[in-house]
Design an enzyme around this catalytic site. Structure first.
Site, short mmCIF file in Angstrom:
data_model
loop_
_atom_site.label_atom_id
_atom_site.label_comp_id
_atom_site.label_asym_id
_atom_site.label_seq_id
_atom_site.Cartn_x
_atom_site.Cartn_y
_atom_site.Cartn_z
N GLU A 284 0.80 -1.07 0.13
CA GLU A 284 0.00 0.01 0.03
C GLU A 284 0.96 1.27 0.02
O GLU A 284 0.58 2.23 -0.60
CB GLU A 284 -1.00 -0.06 1.33
N HIS A 305 7.70 -26.89 -1.06
CA HIS A 305 6.84 -27.95 -2.00
C HIS A 305 5.63 -27.36 -2.79
O HIS A 305 4.72 -28.13 -3.04
CB HIS A 305 6.43 -29.15 -1.00
N LYS A 419 -14.09 1.52 -4.16
CA LYS A 419 -15.57 1.70 -3.28
C LYS A 419 -16.57 2.60 -3.94
O LYS A 419 -17.70 2.35 -3.98
CB LYS A 419 -14.84 2.58 -2.22
#
Lengths: 431, 431
Positions: A284, A305, A419
């Site tokens: 961020e 793995h 948003k």
């Protein structure tokens, strides 16, 4: 002094390359530590470990004790920086599997997604247990936590009645304004402050992180002490002797060499959420203006793995930063088996921690040989002091690294875009 | 027919670009579906959903029922492909928080790391509960699971006595050879087969995944049925009408345009381990010869408040593949609050699933606008059939995509390197 140190010896970066950043570092250092830094927006975290509200700190400890006495569960309602820091510290120090023993108050998390399945699973899990709620939101109107808070508030009122419910709701929000502050004043909830000059992803050492961490039974004095150690250690403007600044510089040098993914690797599953916190902090702060190292994480040896093949032989655009816990406070030894069909008897008497360490050393060697620059962060032991120090180390490193990169490490303009679209689709008034 | 479909409409790739791969796809298709494909090493998974050992399948269901009747916990011991597939399916369909209700047998995982803290936490968590063990390893000598098996075998023997312990150990291993097979023969453990022609990361629909999944209470007939649907649907050699092949082609086209990170995004926390399984599948198959898309994952809307900023405005080297669960089988509605301080009343009567969906649509729009190509995989509902179909879809897409990339999608030579170094450091005889 200090419980962490950084080993740059696996890198092939010459000192003179690092020193080219000296002036830049000095400027950033002066900016961060300038006399008026506490006045500056977003820089409240810089001196926080030595300069915090002691009265509120003591109140956090008192309230935490109260919650521990009357609640089997604390529901932390928050998203992003409003829960990740607390979760990172709690899971690192207490572990998975129901936060350790049942005598402890367990911290669970809500309001960080919009999944009905998750919420119903969580409500079923809480069942008849006694619980309290800590809702954490600067504005009080962020969709995810606001929805969750409506639901848990109603649950508390149904279970305990309206008046008793008020004593089980703890609000961490803006000091003066916002929907949550208004509601808290109206209802008489106990409140704690999200300081104006500290952004969400830098907020773990404020009430945002401290209350849940204290409720989980951890020592927040020690946590702050560790952070204070880091504040002192890494206030040294000399680039070569300041491992925090050096880490910031080195990752920028590597980024210029087209290393555009940094993998935080740990050998301890308890650090999973610490890595998630780190991903938010760096992602961020730096991921903007079409730039930034992409932060990823692996838990080893588990992911050797799965992602191990890629790290060893995939595209060579990777940096690996390893969190190495030096001391173990638990251990298990490999025991003899007379048949030895699995061929493990050569390890008899060796501890699991020892084997894990050798796996780490072997992996670092393999990855470095394979062309992945490795940075090793040694952590003396997994305790509150070390985690506090590590938190501050990364916060400072991130601010410095983002500044070198030429972005504003304290804003997050891109987070608003989804948003706005969402509000429009939901027909929110005004969108 | 079929519970999944892929929406490529958010991409800006012309049909003629895709069609350039037609010949390549036909060759790969013929290789995968050649008459002797079952004879070919590593290709056993191609026809597995319609051609598996029915007797063993029935035995898996019988044994699962037995374990469900006498065990509160099943400890699955395995690393990489030996646990990720089972965990992906179980957590997707049962959820977090103790695998749902307590009447169920809970599956927990060991032998996938070398952390003593994890192991001790797990042992404490098991406590006095009745448990059984399913150890999964082709060779029986892989360090992590072999160490864990020694420990849990001893625990079983102490708790139940040597003879009863034998009835609580279930071994999934090679049909004929290896340390674990030898031990199982010697001790009389019930065994299941890891087929020779199916690699670890393609093994979830063999006994490797099926036994734990059945013990968790899930319907493995439906799981195989879903996979069979995918096997039929995606056996169509026509690139444009085969969404699986098209997905494989599209990611290679994007890779050539320097999109070198693919983020698998879900809006449902239950899919976290499915994304981990996907990361192993693609990372281990394609990350070699200094090539490959780096696989990452995010859980949204959670991570919109951490990785969201980077995805929106960071380096434009990202592809985002979204898993969208269309139908919900649970839901919660937003209720009215008279004060409406949080401003949520515009959502009253709306369900959480609906809001989550609008968040997804708004996010896709924002990310596409921001320069991140989005591929949308719609999943009709979260059930065994859909997950079975999705598993096969990704297995096939991965094999095809790796082949287009020009790597061998079925080997993992890089995984051995850390092991060799580790064995040397541990002074293992022969190293």
């Amino acid at each position: 002094m200090g419980k962490i140190n950084v080993d740059f010896s696996k890198l092939h970066i010459e000192e003179k390359e690092i020193l080219k950043y000296s002036d830049s570092i000095l400027n950033i250092h002066n900016f961060l530590h300038g006399k008026s830094s506490l006045e500056k927006e977003f820089l409240g975290w810089v001196e926080l470990p030595s300069n915090y509200d002691k009265l509120e700190f003591d109140r956090i400890k008192d309230i935490a004790l109260k919650i521990r006495n009357n609640s089997e569960i604390l529901v932390v309602i928050g998203i992003g920086g409003s829960y990740l820091g607390a979760r990172a510290v709690i899971e690192a120090l207490i572990g998975s599997f129901e936060n350790g023993d049942v005598s402890n108050t367990q911290v669970v998390y809500a309001g960080n997604n919009l999944s009905s399945r998750y919420l119903i699973d969580l409500i079923n899990y809480i069942g008849d247990k006694d619980f309290s709620v800590n809702v954490i939101s600067k504005s009080g109107t962020t969709t995810e936590p606001a929805i969750a808070f409506r639901i848990f508030k109603e649950m508390l009122e149904k279970k305990y009645g309206v008046n008793e419910a008020k004593k089980r709701i703890f609000v961490t929000t803006d000091k003066e304004k916002g929907a949550l502050k208004l509601l808290a004043n109206q209802e008489g909830y106990e409140t704690f402050v999200i300081p104006n000059n500290i952004g969400g992803r830098y907020s773990v050492l404020t009430a945002v992180g401290l209350l849940p961490i204290a409720v989980a039974g951890l020592n927040i004095d020690k946590l702050m002490e560790g952070a204070r150690t880091a504040q002192e250690r890494f206030a040294n403007p000399n680039l070569l002797s300041n491992e925090c600044y050096k880490y910031a510089v080195v990752r920028n040098i590597l980024y210029k060499e087209d290393k555009n993914i940094e993998i935080l690797a740990c050998y301890e599953p308890r650090l999973y959420y610490f890595a998630e916190w780190w991903k938010q902090l760096f992602g961020e702060s730096e991921g903007k203006d079409l730039k930034g190292i992409f932060p990823a994480s692996v838990c080893l040896t588990t992911d050797l793995h799965s992602m191990g093949q890629y790290i060893q032989e995939g595209r060579r655009n990777l940096i690996e930063t390893v969190l190495n816990i030096v001391g173990g406070n638990m251990d298990i030894e490999v025991k003899e088996d007379k048949d030895n069909l699995d061929g493990l008897n050569y390890l008899v008497g060796k501890s699991l921690d020892y084997i894990n360490k050798k796996a780490m050393e072997g992996t670092i060697e393999a990855h470095v040989d394979g062309g992945v620059p490795n940075i090793l962060i040694n952590i003396a032991e997994l305790d509150e002091e070390a985690i506090g120090e590590l938190v501050y180390f990364f916060e400072l490193a991130c601010a410095v690294s983002g500044s070198i990169l030429g972005v504003n490490p304290f804003n997050q303009p891109g987070v608003e875009k989804y948003k706005r679209n969402m509000f429009k689709l939901l027909e929110k008034p005004g969108y």
